[in-house]
Structures are given as structure tokens and as C-alpha cells.
Design a protein around this motif. Structure first.
Motif, PDB file in Angstrom:
ATOM      1  N   VAL A  74       0.835  -1.202   0.000  1.00 63.26           N
ATOM      2  CA  VAL A  74       0.000   0.000   0.000  1.00 63.26           C
ATOM      3  C   VAL A  74       0.869   1.250   0.000  1.00 63.26           C
ATOM      4  O   VAL A  74       2.072   1.192   0.270  1.00 63.26           O
ATOM      5  CB  VAL A  74      -0.926   0.044   1.242  1.00 63.26           C
ATOM      6  N   ASP A  76       0.376   5.130   1.802  1.00 65.30           N
ATOM      7  CA  ASP A  76      -0.427   6.015   2.643  1.00 65.30           C
ATOM      8  C   ASP A  76       0.076   7.444   2.500  1.00 65.30           C
ATOM      9  O   ASP A  76       1.248   7.724   2.786  1.00 65.30           O
ATOM     10  CB  ASP A  76      -0.343   5.604   4.116  1.00 65.30           C
ATOM     11  N   ARG A 120      -5.199   6.308   1.360  1.00 59.58           N
ATOM     12  CA  ARG A 120      -4.470   5.084   1.046  1.00 59.58           C
ATOM     13  C   ARG A 120      -4.727   4.620  -0.385  1.00 59.58           C
ATOM     14  O   ARG A 120      -5.857   4.670  -0.880  1.00 59.58           O
ATOM     15  CB  ARG A 120      -4.856   3.963   2.019  1.00 59.58           C
ATOM     16  N   GLU A 122      -4.462   1.128  -1.916  1.00 64.67           N
ATOM     17  CA  GLU A 122      -4.280  -0.273  -1.539  1.00 64.67           C
ATOM     18  C   GLU A 122      -4.134  -1.119  -2.802  1.00 64.67           C
ATOM     19  O   GLU A 122      -5.106  -1.406  -3.496  1.00 64.67           O
ATOM     20  CB  GLU A 122      -5.459  -0.765  -0.714  1.00 64.67           C
ATOM     21  N   THR A 181      -0.960  -0.374   6.633  1.00 65.20           N
ATOM     22  CA  THR A 181      -0.980   0.156   5.339  1.00 65.20           C
ATOM     23  C   THR A 181       0.367   0.224   5.259  1.00 65.20           C
ATOM     24  O   THR A 181       0.465  -0.925   5.596  1.00 65.20           O
ATOM     25  CB  THR A 181      -1.559   1.520   5.243  1.00 65.20           C
TER      26      THR A 181
END
Length: 213
Positions: A74, A76, A120, A122, A181
Motif C-alpha cells: 500500500v 499512505d 491510502r 491499496e 498500510t
């Protein structure tokens, strides 16, 4: 004498308003990579880049070398959702060992997923919704490096040139309790300050013209 004071006051106001306009577009958020393979053997939670405005950013890491797959993958952008809920970031590309890999853009998950005020991206998360319907082949091994490129919009301003520092390959971190994350280029809206300055100068000229009459 009065004319000179009026012109000076208008000029000072133009500088102040211009500064305020530029600052209104200013942004400074840290975009961090969050990566671990399913065995938590290869990890990187430190590689980052400063997001300074609308534009395209990349972050590359060699700390993930030796990963056999993706467990958590991920990005962030810390605090961006809390400050600018209308701002967005979109995944442009994922490169493994210098070569782009395919991904299904419709299956990449975006937003304040952990409800922490972070925005985020993802790509894959074995603890998240992307586990059941991944947009990328999570079994992809990484021999040397991973590079992710994404585009931010809705902040205004312009991205400043920056290069993300990848930590050494032995970087480690404890597994988070739940789901865990960048060279950048971009252009932004800096015209408002210029317009306001021009308007202020025009006002000063108009005052001078009236005095001469």
C-alpha cells in the motif's frame, strides 16, 4: 505625497495578497510505502516522498528485495484525507525489478480505509478487501526492487522535485496489529497570485491617472 502613499499601500497589499494566495495552494504530506510479504520476511515501512501539490510521484524501494510475494502492498499519504477529503490519488504503474507489471485499475482500493485521516492506495492487502478480489498478481516475487508511481489531484499547487530515499535492504519492522498500510513532477495552479498582483498594479495606475487629471 498622497499619491505616493496610495501607490505604496496598494503595492504592499498586492504583495500580501499574493503571498496568501500562494500559501493557500501549499501542501506538504508524507506519502509512505507499506510493504511486507506474506511471511513478513521482506518489509519496508519507511520509504517515502513529500507530496507538495498536484502532480505525479514515484517511490522506489530496494528494502523489499527477496520478497516471494505481496502480503501488504500500500501507499499512505499521511493526513491528506483529513485535510483535503476531496483530494485523490490514482495508481499509475507498478514496476518490479525495473519492469512494469499488469494490474486491474478497477480493483485498486482508495480512500481513508483505516479511518485515520490518511489517503491510502491499496494495491494488495491480505487483511483488506483486496484479498478476495485482487487487482494484481500477489504471488509476484521481487528480486531487487519495487517502484510505484501515482498521481495526486485536488490539492492545487505544484509538485516540487523530490527523490525518495529507499532504506537499506535489511530494514525491518514489526507487523502491525491489523492491516498495514518518489521522484516527482507536476504542475499546479499558481496563476491566482499573479492575477491578484496585476489587479493591484492596475489599481495603483488608476489612482495615479485620476490624480493627474
Amino acid at each position: 505625497m498622497k499619491l505616493k502613499k496610495i501607490i505604496a499601500a496598494v503595492a504592499a497589499a498586492a504583495v500580501a495578497v499574493s503571498t496568501m494566495a500562494v500559501n493557500a495552494f501549499a501542501a506538504d504530506y508524507t506519502a509512505k510505502l507499506g510493504f511486507a510479504d506474506t511471511a513478513w520476511a521482506a518489509q519496508d515501512w519507511e520509504s517515502s516522498v513529500q507530496v507538495t501539490g498536484d502532480g505525479t510521484y514515484s517511490i522506489e524501494s530496494t528494502a523489499v528485495a527477496g520478497a516471494v510475494d505481496f502480503g501488504v502492498f500500500v501507499i499512505d499519504i499521511e493526513g491528506m484525507f483529513a485535510d483535503n477529503p476531496e483530494a485523490t490519488a490514482v495508481l499509475d504503474s507498478v514496476e518490479i525489478d525495473g519492469a512494469a507489471i499488469d494490474f486491474d485499475a478497477a480493483k485498486i482500493v482508495y480512500g481513508d480505509i483505516e479511518e485515520k485521516g490518511n489517503y491510502r492506495i491499496e494495491i494488495y492487502n491480505q487483511y483488506g478487501t483486496s484479498k478476495d478480489d485482487p487487482g494484481v498478481n500477489q504471488a509476484t516475487p521481487i528480486a531487487s526492487s519495487v517502484k510505484v508511481t501515482f498521481t495526486v489531484s485536488g490539492l492545487g499547487g505544484a509538485a516540487a522535485d523530490a527523490t525518495a530515499d529507499a532504506p537499506a535492504a535489511d530494514t525491518t519492522a514489526e507487523a502491525p496489529a491489523s492491516d498495514a498500510t518518489t521522484t516527482s513532477t507536476g504542475t499546479g495552479n499558481t496563476t491566482a497570485a499573479v492575477i491578484l498582483s496585476v489587479m493591484a498594479v492596475a489599481g495603483a495606475a488608476a489612482v495615479a491617472s485620476r490624480k493627474r487629471k
